[in-house]
Design a protein around this motif. Structure first.
Motif, PDB file in Angstrom:
ATOM      1  N   ARG A  11       0.858  -1.122  -0.110  1.00 56.25           N
ATOM      2  CA  ARG A  11       0.039   0.081  -0.067  1.00 56.25           C
ATOM      3  C   ARG A  11       0.818   1.269   0.032  1.00 56.25           C
ATOM      4  N   VAL A  12       1.919   1.248   0.847  1.00 51.87           N
ATOM      5  CA  VAL A  12       2.652   2.645   0.825  1.00 51.87           C
ATOM      6  C   VAL A  12       3.812   2.358  -0.103  1.00 51.87           C
ATOM      7  N   SER A  62       1.800  -7.122   7.692  1.00 53.35           N
ATOM      8  CA  SER A  62       0.891  -6.070   8.365  1.00 53.35           C
ATOM      9  C   SER A  62      -0.259  -6.262   8.877  1.00 53.35           C
ATOM     10  N   TYR A 125       2.009  -8.531  16.050  1.00 54.74           N
ATOM     11  CA  TYR A 125       2.427  -7.607  15.123  1.00 54.74           C
ATOM     12  C   TYR A 125       3.123  -6.524  15.820  1.00 54.74           C
ATOM     13  N   LYS A 129       7.181  -5.469  15.409  1.00 51.84           N
ATOM     14  CA  LYS A 129       7.819  -4.083  15.041  1.00 51.84           C
ATOM     15  C   LYS A 129       8.538  -3.307  15.960  1.00 51.84           C
TER      16      LYS A 129
END
Ligand SMILES: NC(=O)c1ccc[n+]([C@@H]2O[C@H](COP(=O)([O-])OP(=O)(O)OC[C@H]3O[C@@H](n4cnc5c(N)ncnc54)[C@H](OP(=O)(O)O)[C@@H]3O)[C@@H](O)[C@H]2O)c1
Length: 293
Positions: A11-12, A62, A125, A129
């Motif tokens: 997406r990014v 993600s 998640y 991170k």
């Protein structure tokens, strides 16, 4: 500048690559078949051989449920491979920009969180991170971690904004969580920050979000529907069903409730960020244009 982007099809990453190409940069965008982030040694070799000036890591597992189902894989992709990228960048002298998340916070208290707020993730998640942030910080690389949140604005990879709008356009009921808030952030603002010259020499952690007060999912839904209504694209206002976070059936894994981050660090660099409302309005208009074409 030669930029190596991991996660270029995400997406990014997709929007970042378009912006980087438009700005005249040379891009290197390995697919997962060419460089698999479950294998940090492969990642390290790729960075070492890339001759890149800048390495951007926009790759991750993600999806929160997916991380919980395979914690080892999440650890390798979200923490160990970014650590390998940082060490390889230290070796080559390349600049490293890594994308992190508001989900590194525990989100127990409402209000905007500063960059030094305690990290205590509530799920795998977030843990993976947060681990990456620590590893990168200890690598001594020329590295910058950008924490982003609730990304919207890539119509080809719909987020909650595009999903809500799409349901509303089809006259379907819309669900809105009232007790989770953060800062919606437009993907093109993330790309603009990554490529901005003001980041030169900045290391550590920077929170890259829109500005204003924290917005709940419910607040976001209201802005989406108000703006779509004002543009005249809704034949009728959809029914909005309010929910609490713990009532969302498809969330099998806990989410942090209050993770809105303050963006004062970005503003202090002279980089302007829109309000959360503004970024949602842009995402609505872009989705409508995209689905019309
Ligand atoms: N989206 C948000 O709201 C949000 C919020 C906060 C933070 N972030 C962070 O921002 C970054 C970008 O998020 P995003 O929404 O763009 O994610 P995304 O759409 O899920 O994209 C993730 C990318 O990672 C790649 N990838 C996953 N596993 C891989 C593997 N084993 N080897 C190689 N590549 C792999 C995917 O490759 P394929 O294309 O092959 O699938 C994809 O291109 C992530 O670090 C995420 O944690 C996102």
């Amino acid at each position: 500048m030669k930029i190596l982007v991991f996660g270029a099809r995400g997406r990014v990453g997709e929007v970042l690559c378009t912006a980087a190409k438009e700005a005249g940069h040379e891009l290197l965008t390995p697919t997962r078949e060419q460089c698999d982030l479950t294998k940090p040694e492969e990642v390290s070799d790729f960075v070492l051989g890339s001759m890149a000036d800048l390495v951007v890591n926009s790759a991750a597992i993600s999806r929160v449920e997916e991380c919980e189902e395979d914690a080892l894989r999440a650890h390798m992709v979200n923490a160990m491979s970014p650590a390998a990228m940082a060490l390889a960048c230290r070796h080559t002298g390349a600049r490293f920009i890594h994308l992190s998340t508001d989900y590194v916070l525990d989100g127990r208290k409402p209000g905007l969180k500063g960059v030094n707020a305690r990290c205590k993730p509530v799920n795998t998640y977030g843990m993976s991170k947060a681990e990456a942030e620590i590893e990168i910080g200890e690598s001594n690389a020329e590295a910058l971690i950008l924490r982003i949140s609730w990304v919207c604005g890539n119509p080809a990879k719909p987020s909650f904004v595009e999903d809500v709008l799409s349901r509303a356009l089809r006259e379907q009921k819309v669900a809105a969580v009232v007790d989770q808030d953060s800062m919606p952030t437009h993907v093109r603002d993330v790309a603009r920050v990554i490529l901005s010259p003001q980041l030169k020499g900045v290391r550590g952690v920077l929170q890259v979000t829109s500005g204003g007060e924290p917005m709940s999912r419910y607040d976001c839904v209201q802005v989406i529907l108000e703006h779509a209504g004002a543009l005249g694209v809704l034949s009728k206002k959809p029914v909005v069903e309010t929910q609490r976070l713990r009532e969302v059936n498809c969330f099998r894994v806990p989410r942090p409730a209050h993770t809105a981050m303050d963006n004062s660090g970005v503003l202090a660099l002279g980089i302007l960020m829109p309000s959360g409302r503004e970024c949602i309005r842009r995402a609505v208009e872009e989705y409508l244009l995209y689905t019309r074409n």
